[in-house]
Design a protein around this motif. Structure first.
Motif, PDB file in Angstrom:
ATOM      1  N   GLU A  18       0.318  -1.611   0.511  1.00 40.59           N
ATOM      2  CA  GLU A  18       0.194  -0.106   0.041  1.00 40.59           C
ATOM      3  C   GLU A  18       0.545   1.255   0.024  1.00 40.59           C
ATOM      4  OE1 GLU A  18      -3.661   1.841   2.453  1.00 40.59           O
ATOM      5  OE2 GLU A  18      -2.323  -0.028   3.301  1.00 40.59           O
ATOM      6  N   GLU A  19       2.532   1.479   0.838  1.00 43.31           N
ATOM      7  CA  GLU A  19       2.781   2.518   0.950  1.00 43.31           C
ATOM      8  C   GLU A  19       3.296   2.621  -0.520  1.00 43.31           C
ATOM      9  OE1 GLU A  19       3.872   1.823   5.517  1.00 43.31           O
ATOM     10  OE2 GLU A  19       4.775   0.888   4.350  1.00 43.31           O
ATOM     11  N   LEU A  47       3.643   5.449  -2.844  1.00 41.82           N
ATOM     12  CA  LEU A  47       5.575   6.104  -3.403  1.00 41.82           C
ATOM     13  C   LEU A  47       4.912   6.828  -4.656  1.00 41.82           C
ATOM     14  CD1 LEU A  47       7.465   7.463  -1.985  1.00 41.82           C
ATOM     15  CD2 LEU A  47       8.729   5.501  -2.471  1.00 41.82           C
ATOM     16  N   THR A  48       4.321   5.278  -5.191  1.00 46.83           N
ATOM     17  CA  THR A  48       5.062   5.047  -6.630  1.00 46.83           C
ATOM     18  C   THR A  48       3.715   6.893  -7.035  1.00 46.83           C
ATOM     19  OG1 THR A  48       5.592   3.041  -6.788  1.00 46.83           O
ATOM     20  CG2 THR A  48       5.326   3.689  -8.915  1.00 46.83           C
ATOM     21  N   ASP A  49       2.962   6.332  -7.250  1.00 45.84           N
ATOM     22  CA  ASP A  49       1.950   7.632  -7.272  1.00 45.84           C
ATOM     23  C   ASP A  49       2.468   9.127  -7.055  1.00 45.84           C
ATOM     24  OD1 ASP A  49      -0.492   9.094  -8.359  1.00 45.84           O
ATOM     25  OD2 ASP A  49      -0.893   9.452  -7.061  1.00 45.84           O
ATOM     26  N   THR A  94      13.036   9.443   2.345  1.00 50.80           N
ATOM     27  CA  THR A  94      13.514   9.214   1.414  1.00 50.80           C
ATOM     28  C   THR A  94      12.933   9.744   0.259  1.00 50.80           C
ATOM     29  OG1 THR A  94      13.189   7.024   2.185  1.00 50.80           O
ATOM     30  CG2 THR A  94      14.337   6.791  -0.165  1.00 50.80           C
ATOM     31  N   TYR A  95      11.622   9.716  -0.190  1.00 49.26           N
ATOM     32  CA  TYR A  95      11.017  10.508  -0.687  1.00 49.26           C
ATOM     33  C   TYR A  95      11.324  12.033  -0.889  1.00 49.26           C
ATOM     34  CZ  TYR A  95       7.996  12.872  -4.336  1.00 49.26           C
ATOM     35  OH  TYR A  95       6.924  13.063  -5.602  1.00 49.26           O
ATOM     36  N   MET A  96      11.362  12.839   0.118  1.00 50.41           N
ATOM     37  CA  MET A  96      11.706  14.272  -0.051  1.00 50.41           C
ATOM     38  C   MET A  96      12.752  14.626  -0.598  1.00 50.41           C
ATOM     39  SD  MET A  96       9.462  16.303   0.702  1.00 50.41           S
ATOM     40  CE  MET A  96      10.324  17.754   0.804  1.00 50.41           C
ATOM     41  N   ALA A  97      14.497  13.427  -0.048  1.00 52.98           N
ATOM     42  CA  ALA A  97      15.055  13.376  -0.368  1.00 52.98           C
ATOM     43  C   ALA A  97      15.934  13.568  -1.774  1.00 52.98           C
ATOM     44  CB  ALA A  97      16.138  12.907  -0.016  1.00 52.98           C
ATOM     45  N   ARG A 144       9.693   6.080 -14.425  1.00 56.34           N
ATOM     46  CA  ARG A 144      10.037   4.467 -14.942  1.00 56.34           C
ATOM     47  C   ARG A 144      10.502   3.716 -14.287  1.00 56.34           C
ATOM     48  NH1 ARG A 144      12.397   4.279 -21.172  1.00 56.34           N
ATOM     49  NH2 ARG A 144      14.151   5.428 -19.577  1.00 56.34           N
ATOM     50  N   HIS A 145      11.934   4.378 -13.713  1.00 54.70           N
ATOM     51  CA  HIS A 145      12.633   3.189 -12.470  1.00 54.70           C
ATOM     52  C   HIS A 145      12.109   2.826 -11.705  1.00 54.70           C
ATOM     53  CE1 HIS A 145      16.838   2.690 -10.670  1.00 54.70           C
ATOM     54  NE2 HIS A 145      16.414   2.906  -9.445  1.00 54.70           N
ATOM     55  N   CYS A 146      10.329   3.250 -10.358  1.00 55.29           N
ATOM     56  CA  CYS A 146      10.553   3.450  -9.774  1.00 55.29           C
ATOM     57  C   CYS A 146       8.877   2.325 -10.335  1.00 55.29           C
ATOM     58  CB  CYS A 146       9.686   4.704  -8.682  1.00 55.29           C
ATOM     59  SG  CYS A 146      11.686   5.092  -8.020  1.00 55.29           S
ATOM     60  N   LYS A 147       8.952   2.448 -11.212  1.00 50.82           N
ATOM     61  CA  LYS A 147       7.645   1.081 -11.633  1.00 50.82           C
ATOM     62  C   LYS A 147       8.054  -0.165 -11.655  1.00 50.82           C
ATOM     63  CE  LYS A 147       4.753   4.755 -13.356  1.00 50.82           C
ATOM     64  NZ  LYS A 147       3.630   5.479 -14.756  1.00 50.82           N
TER      65      LYS A 147
END
Length: 555
Positions: free
Chosen positions: A316-317, A321-323, A343-346, A376-379
């Protein structure tokens, strides 16, 4: 739907049990740069003129010229003399093709010429070796000149392309005979011939990083009977000068990394220095300093976001995050727990800062391309997480295609492409974002070597099936047979890389970028050929980082 914060509801999470970071960033940030003084710079410039004269000398035998060029390159100095080396090789090539040069008709000189010419984009036919393979080439291995020839042939064979059966035969024969040598007896030969053979069998020159070879070869060359003092002195000073540049960079990076604050999360790998090593293997030259720092920031972000998807996050997280990454948005990130939020903010802030820097320096907005690359990477990461959580076992093709995308090459090399491109416009950015074949083959090599090196650790902790397992089961073969098959794919991909170096590229795609693609593949050989030198930062990685950044060469 919002994900509950860790403080409100305890979620059972996996752990990779990563070893703690080895490096003290206060120490790293305090390293001096004593070899940048005017006295050293002046001496280096004087020595460079002397070495340039040696390369340009017209009264040098062709073989002596080749050996000089080889020494210059192995000492890490080739980047100072690119024009002189290419002009000298062109002249030696003409002499060779016209049948001149009495010292150019043996296996050693032919193999050395073949390797140097192909390395610099000159095409030389494999048939040059046909006459030697018809003879008893490997018969008198106790003779120094024969061993030198076989060693040179082995090194040259790593520059072959697909369909070159003579080169394949040469590699197999040379490898078998080098392995059969009596190393005790070989150590009685001059010029450290035994150490050169051991080094080649461990890691051929084609797969070796510039700085690693330079540090090793300085010691070898110092003991060479034909050593040229000016060349040795220049190599030592230049290595230390480049090291001073690296110290400045790691100080800057360690400050950036600690200010981000994500290193305090022990579920994520703190591998700043190991990622720095990647950056220097991809492109070591001081002139790429600004872009090397950007690339290493991206590399470090890839490492920690990989851990979020692989180990820490729930499905779920990870969907949320990917969105966020796909939309490049930070509104509503309180839906995520602290580790993932930080992590995402960084990732978000650092990428925006890099894009702003590039716009300032090169006048083009690359943020849309970087956003697309990250999405593309995170998907791809999310796809792997879905495989894991659903118990799905991908096919080998699915595993490799997705894994080649998630290995990180495409985002990291985009940074170097931008810095190295002769000109930048939409056509150039599209070229890089659409993944040219030489970049894809580099990523393919990195993915295969990563899976070969890390699969035992990752399978032990229950991760997704890796390339070895995905190839093994449908073919009904053993793990060892699967590993051999995948290693053969690595070698075939290198032949593709060798061929692609001869291709025509758009005017904006510099030779430096093509070399950076080769450098990425070399980095994976260093880190993963014999294990996981990044995630578990083995002794070899630590020792090399000490020699690269901390310990200067004795002058």
């Amino acid at each position: 739907m919002a994900v509950r914060d860790d403080n409100k509801q305890k979620i059972q999470r996996r752990s990779a049990n990563w070893p703690a970071n080895f490096w003290d960033y206060k120490f790293v940030g305090s390293l001096g740069t004593e070899y940048t003084g005017e006295r050293f710079v002046q001496e280096i410039n004087t020595l460079k003129e002397k070495v340039k004269g040696m390369i340009n000398a017209g009264n040098t035998r062709p073989l002596d010229k080749l050996e000089l060029i080889d020494a210059v390159q192995r000492l890490g100095l080739g980047y100072h003399f690119e024009v002189e080396i290419r002009d000298a090789l062109d002249l030696v090539r003409e002499t060779y093709l016209n049948g001149g040069g009495s010292d150019m008709n043996n296996l050693y000189s032919t193999a050395l010429l073949f390797r140097l010419l192909r390395q610099h984009g000159f095409h030389i036919q494999q048939e040059a070796f046909e006459i030697f393979l018809k003879k008893d080439t490997f018969g008198s291995l106790h003779q120094e000149d024969v061993i030198k020839g076989v060693l040179a042939l082995y090194e040259a064979s790593f520059h072959s392309v697909k369909g070159e059966s003579i080169m394949e035969q040469a590699k197999v024969g040379a490898l078998n005979h080098l392995k059969s040598l009596d190393m005790g007896k070989l150590k009685t030969f001059p010029n450290n011939l035994a150490r050169k053979v051991e080094r080649a069998l461990y890691m051929p020159l084609r797969w070796t990083s510039n700085r690693s070879e330079a540090r090793w070869f300085i010691d070898i060359y110092e003991q060479d009977l034909a050593m040229k003092p000016n060349l040795l002195r220049l190599a030592k000073l230049d290595f230390n000068l480049v090291q001073s540049q690296y110290r400045t960079e790691v100080a800057q990076l360690s400050s950036w990394w600690t200010e981000l604050g994500v290193e305090r999360f022990d579920v994520l790998r703190d591998r700043l220095m190991e990622n720095y090593l990647w950056g220097t293997i991809i492109a070591f030259e001081p002139r790429w300093s600004d872009y090397r720092v950007m690339l290493i920031k991206i590399g470090n972000l890839i490492t920690i976001i990989d851990d979020v998807y692989d180990i820490f996050g729930t499905m779920e997280e990870l969907e949320i995050l990917t969105d966020f990454i796909d939309r490049w948005d930070i509104s509503g990130i309180d839906k995520l727990p602290p580790v993932i939020r930080s992590t995402y903010m960084a990732l978000y802030n650092s990428t925006n800062e890099i894009a702003h820097r590039i716009m300032r320096d090169r006048g083009i907005n690359v943020l849309p391309c970087l956003q697309m690359m990250w999405a593309r990477h995170c998907k791809g990461y999310l796809r792997e997480a879905k495989w894991y959580n659903s118990g799905c076992k991908p096919t080998f093709e699915e595993c490799i295609v997705n894994g080649t995308n998630t290995i990180g090459c495409f985002i990291m090399l985009l940074i170097y492409f931008i810095g190295m491109a002769r000109s930048l416009d939409k056509e150039a950015i599209d070229f890089a974002c659409n993944i040219p074949p030489i970049l894809y083959n580099a990523a393919f090599i990195v993915r295969l070597l990563n899976d070969l090196g890390t699969s035992q650790y990752e399978m032990a902790r229950g991760d997704n099936f890796k390339a070895v397992q995905c190839y093994q089961n449908p073919h009904r073969i053993s793990v060892e047979e699967a590993r051999e098959a995948i290693w053969s794919m690595v070698e075939e991909a290198w032949k593709n890389m060798n061929q692609l170096e001869f291709e025509e590229y758009p005017s904006f795609a510099s030779k430096d970028y093509l070399n950076a693609c080769l450098g990425f593949a070399r980095g994976s050989h260093f880190f993963h050929q014999y294990g996981d030198g990044q995630g578990f930062s083995d002794k070899e990685t630590k020792e090399y980082l000490m020699s690269l950044v901390v310990e200067p060469v004795s002058i």
